[in-house]
Each structure stands twice: as C-alpha cells, then as structure tokens.
Write an enzyme that holds these catalytic residues in place. Structure first.
Site, PDB file in Angstrom:
ATOM      1  N   HIS A 168       2.354   3.339  -9.091  1.00 40.34           N
ATOM      2  CA  HIS A 168       2.157   1.911  -9.372  1.00 40.34           C
ATOM      3  C   HIS A 168       3.339   1.350 -10.163  1.00 40.34           C
ATOM      4  CE1 HIS A 168      -1.697   2.246  -7.592  1.00 40.34           C
ATOM      5  NE2 HIS A 168      -2.234   2.977  -8.565  1.00 40.34           N
ATOM      6  N   ARG A 172      -5.339  -1.678   8.887  1.00 42.47           N
ATOM      7  CA  ARG A 172      -6.537  -2.470   8.587  1.00 42.47           C
ATOM      8  C   ARG A 172      -6.197  -3.594   7.621  1.00 42.47           C
ATOM      9  NH1 ARG A 172      -7.590   2.722   6.632  1.00 42.47           N
ATOM     10  NH2 ARG A 172      -7.127   2.978   4.412  1.00 42.47           N
ATOM     11  N   ASP A 179       0.831  -1.209   0.000  1.00 45.08           N
ATOM     12  CA  ASP A 179       0.000   0.000   0.000  1.00 45.08           C
ATOM     13  C   ASP A 179       0.867   1.262   0.000  1.00 45.08           C
ATOM     14  OD1 ASP A 179      -2.325   1.423  -0.008  1.00 45.08           O
ATOM     15  OD2 ASP A 179      -2.798   1.110   2.101  1.00 45.08           O
ATOM     16  N   TRP A 239       2.931   7.907  -2.480  1.00 40.10           N
ATOM     17  CA  TRP A 239       4.341   8.037  -2.893  1.00 40.10           C
ATOM     18  C   TRP A 239       4.425   8.982  -4.084  1.00 40.10           C
ATOM     19  CZ3 TRP A 239       7.011   7.250  -7.385  1.00 40.10           C
ATOM     20  CH2 TRP A 239       8.409   7.149  -7.292  1.00 40.10           C
ATOM     21  N   LEU A 296      10.411 -20.719  -4.248  1.00 38.39           N
ATOM     22  CA  LEU A 296       9.384 -19.837  -3.670  1.00 38.39           C
ATOM     23  C   LEU A 296       8.037 -19.983  -4.395  1.00 38.39           C
ATOM     24  CD1 LEU A 296       8.741 -17.242  -1.860  1.00 38.39           C
ATOM     25  CD2 LEU A 296       9.247 -15.929  -3.925  1.00 38.39           C
ATOM     26  N   SER A 313      -7.623  -5.613  -5.226  1.00 39.77           N
ATOM     27  CA  SER A 313      -8.786  -6.111  -4.495  1.00 39.77           C
ATOM     28  C   SER A 313     -10.046  -5.938  -5.329  1.00 39.77           C
ATOM     29  CB  SER A 313      -8.935  -5.353  -3.162  1.00 39.77           C
ATOM     30  OG  SER A 313      -9.390  -4.040  -3.396  1.00 39.77           O
ATOM     31  N   SER A 356      -8.362  -4.577   5.066  1.00 38.55           N
ATOM     32  CA  SER A 356      -8.922  -4.322   3.736  1.00 38.55           C
ATOM     33  C   SER A 356      -9.332  -5.616   3.011  1.00 38.55           C
ATOM     34  CB  SER A 356      -7.940  -3.512   2.870  1.00 38.55           C
ATOM     35  OG  SER A 356      -7.594  -2.300   3.504  1.00 38.55           O
TER      36      SER A 356
HETATM   37  C1  IPE Z   1      -5.536  -2.758  -0.253  1.00 38.73           C
HETATM   38  O1  IPE Z   1      -5.141  -1.430  -0.413  1.00 38.73           O
HETATM   39  C2  IPE Z   1      -5.517  -3.463  -1.580  1.00 38.73           C
HETATM   40  C3  IPE Z   1      -4.218  -3.667  -2.185  1.00 38.73           C
HETATM   41  C4  IPE Z   1      -3.074  -3.331  -1.690  1.00 38.73           C
HETATM   42  C5  IPE Z   1      -4.240  -4.319  -3.462  1.00 38.73           C
HETATM   43  P1  IPE Z   1      -6.201  -0.249  -0.597  1.00 38.73           P
HETATM   44  O2  IPE Z   1      -5.422   1.002  -0.681  1.00 38.73           O
HETATM   45  O3  IPE Z   1      -7.124  -0.549  -1.701  1.00 38.73           O
HETATM   46  O4  IPE Z   1      -7.012  -0.335   0.774  1.00 38.73           O
HETATM   47  P2  IPE Z   1      -7.965   0.732   1.476  1.00 38.73           P
HETATM   48  O5  IPE Z   1      -9.023   1.099   0.492  1.00 38.73           O
HETATM   49  O6  IPE Z   1      -7.127   1.911   1.844  1.00 38.73           O
HETATM   50  O7  IPE Z   1      -8.488   0.022   2.686  1.00 38.73           O
HETATM   51  C1  IPE Z   2      -1.559   0.216  -3.354  1.00 37.49           C
HETATM   52  O1  IPE Z   2      -1.316   1.576  -3.366  1.00 37.49           O
HETATM   53  C2  IPE Z   2      -1.772  -0.335  -4.742  1.00 37.49           C
HETATM   54  C3  IPE Z   2      -3.130  -0.853  -4.996  1.00 37.49           C
HETATM   55  C4  IPE Z   2      -4.148  -0.785  -4.192  1.00 37.49           C
HETATM   56  C5  IPE Z   2      -3.347  -1.491  -6.290  1.00 37.49           C
HETATM   57  P1  IPE Z   2      -2.507   2.623  -3.387  1.00 37.49           P
HETATM   58  O2  IPE Z   2      -2.839   2.929  -4.804  1.00 37.49           O
HETATM   59  O3  IPE Z   2      -3.625   2.161  -2.551  1.00 37.49           O
HETATM   60  O4  IPE Z   2      -1.808   3.891  -2.732  1.00 37.49           O
HETATM   61  P2  IPE Z   2      -2.467   4.912  -1.703  1.00 37.49           P
HETATM   62  O5  IPE Z   2      -3.009   4.123  -0.573  1.00 37.49           O
HETATM   63  O6  IPE Z   2      -3.544   5.644  -2.448  1.00 37.49           O
HETATM   64  O7  IPE Z   2      -1.341   5.806  -1.311  1.00 37.49           O
HETATM   65 MG    MG Z   3      -4.059   2.389  -0.591  1.00 40.62          MG
END
Ligand code: IPE
Ligand code: IPE
Ligand code: MG
Length: 258
Positions: free
Chosen positions: A45, A202, A28, A33, A139, A73, A204
């Site tokens: 990403h 959390r 996450d 970033w 792995l 997700s 998630s």
């Molecule tokens: C959880 O991150 C899903 C993944 C890392 C793929 P999110 O950024 O989507 O989670 P929430 O919405 O903050 O809980």
């Molecule tokens: C996790 O980073 C990547 C995915 C959920 C696919 P985020 O895109 O959720 O990054 P933040 O939480 O918005 O910083």
């Molecule tokens: Mg996120």
C-alpha cells in the site's frame, strides 16, 4: 535529454482529438506486489501511494479532465484491522502532505463514497483539502473512498423517492440525466476509460451506473508497478477503440442510418 517512449506516446495522445476526458482506475494488486517480495501487505500500500503520485502527474500531462481513483471500498472494511488502519493512515497522510502541491498544480480534489463513515478527524482533513482546491480549474482528482456503487444508487433512489413523496418531484421528471445528478459523481462526465491493474476481470462494486458504456482496460501489472508509460499505453489503446454506443458506423466513424 532524449525523449523516452513515454514522452513520444504522450505527444501522440495530445495530437489526436479523441482523448479520454474522464479516466477511472481500480488500483489493485498492492498485496500481491508485496507478497512477491516477501514483504507485509502494508508495504504494498505504501508503494501504491507512489504510483498514485506518478499517475496524477501523468494525468495532468495528458490533459485528462477527471481521474477517479478507487482508494477504498465499503467491502474493504472486511480486511484485517491492522491493514485497514494502515490504508487509512496512508490516505490521510498523503492528502495532508500533497495539499500544497494540489493547489500549485491547479488540481481540484473531490470525493465519492460515504464520507460520514470515516473518523471525524480524517473526514475533516479531506473536507479541508476539497474546500481549499474547489476553485481550481485543472485536473479533477476524484477519490472513491468508503465507496460502493450499489449504495450510491440506493442513496439516489431514496432521495428521489423522498422528493416525490413530498411532491417536489413528479414521476415523469425522473430520467437518466436527472438521476445521474443525484449520484456522488454529479458534475463529472461518465468515465470514458476504466483501468484495472493486477489482471482481475471484475468491477468490484465500482461506478456501476456510470460505466454503462465505459471502455475497459485490464493489465496484469500490479498497481505499485504501474507507471507513466503504462498509463499512456492505456490512453493510446483507448484512442484506438471504436465507440459505437449500439450503432453501426460508416468508414469515417459516423453513425449509419441507411
Ligand atoms: C477493489 O479492489 C477496491 C479497491 C481497489 C479500492 P479489491 O481488491 O478490494 O477487490 P476484490 O475484493 O478483489 O474484488
Ligand atoms: C488494492 O490492492 C488496494 C486496496 C484495495 C485498498 P489490494 O490490497 O487489493 O491487493 P491484492 O489484490 O490483495 O493483491
Ligand atoms: Mg485486490
């Protein structure tokens, strides 16, 4: 070349016998970033993919048996279309590009999540990589893609209910071990350690059944900054935990009964 702090940490990890077998990561913080640097979220990403490569290599070095990465997700479809498209594109491009290396490194690719909900062409790429690496013994790299912990549990319940109604299963047969066999992580041990980057506290909707006794490690580091040294720090932290599973332990860490 002098050994770095990360190399020394790796040596310590490998010298102990309570190594984490299965590590799960909620990757996450890609968006934040990028935002911090005035870049579009998609740049985060893209940088996150580099972290995936680093951590997979580090997991191989540390002799981790299974690494489950939360890549997308079911709830992530709610994001702007352009961001979803960029994440999907990166996922498949990377799978395609890294296929040869996975074979060379003896990595076995598996997936959890609703793969039927992905586009046929992309599902094909993924299934091909899974097929090509299925006999590898190093792995296990398990990608959670279009994944939902609740959906996974419901799917298991439906399958079991169908078998009970066809009298293929009796109610008494349903126990925790058999239930776990109906989940998308069948064949993998429960995660010993769950890492979440970017300081969010959390789950998630990630591995809800499997994490009942998993040790949690949350770091403020954003995923694109997460490196080998951070990963080894998490593994070392795990090795210092006392896993009690509800029991009382004696000074040697053995269950105390009297
Ligand atoms: C959880 O991150 C899903 C993944 C890392 C793929 P999110 O950024 O989507 O989670 P929430 O919405 O903050 O809980
Ligand atoms: C996790 O980073 C990547 C995915 C959920 C696919 P985020 O895109 O959720 O990054 P933040 O939480 O918005 O910083
Ligand atoms: Mg996120």
């Amino acid at each position: 070349m002098p050994a770095s702090a990360a190399d020394r940490a790796l040596k310590r990890i490998l010298s102990r016998d309570n190594q984490a077998r299965h590590v799960a990561i909620i990757m996450d913080g890609n968006g934040r970033w990028a935002k911090k640097r005035g870049l579009p979220r998609t740049a985060g990403h893209k940088e996150g993919v580099k972290a995936v490569k680093r951590i997979v290599e580090a997991a191989v070095e540390a002799h981790v048996e299974a690494l489950t990465l939360y890549a997308f997700s079911v709830e992530n479809w709610r994001r702007p279309r352009i961001e979803v498209a960029a994440i999907m594109h990166l996922l498949y491009e990377t799978t395609k590009r890294e296929m040869r290396e996975m074979v060379e490194k003896n990595i076995r690719l598996t997936a959890a999540g609703d793969l039927d909900g992905l586009s046929p062409r992309r599902r094909q790429i993924l299934l091909k990589a899974i097929e090509k690496t299925k006999n590898n013994t190093g792995l296990t790299l398990n990608l959670a893609l279009n994944y939902s912990g609740r959906a996974e549990i419901l799917e298991a319940v439906r399958k079991i209910a169908a078998e009970v109604s066809r009298r293929k299963l009796a109610l008494e047969d349903i126990d925790e071990t058999m239930f776990a066999g109906y989940l998308q992580t069948d064949g993998l041990p429960d995660p010993d350690l769950l890492i979440r980057t970017s300081g969010e506290y959390r789950l998630s909707n990630f591995l809800l059944w499997q994490t009942s006794y998993t040790e949690l490690y949350i770091t403020d580091t954003f995923w694109p900054d997460f490196d080998r040294a951070h990963f080894f720090a998490a593994l070392e932290d795990y090795q210092k935990r006392e896993r009690r599973f509800g029991r009382v332990l004696d000074r040697e860490g053995r269950p105390r009964k009297s």
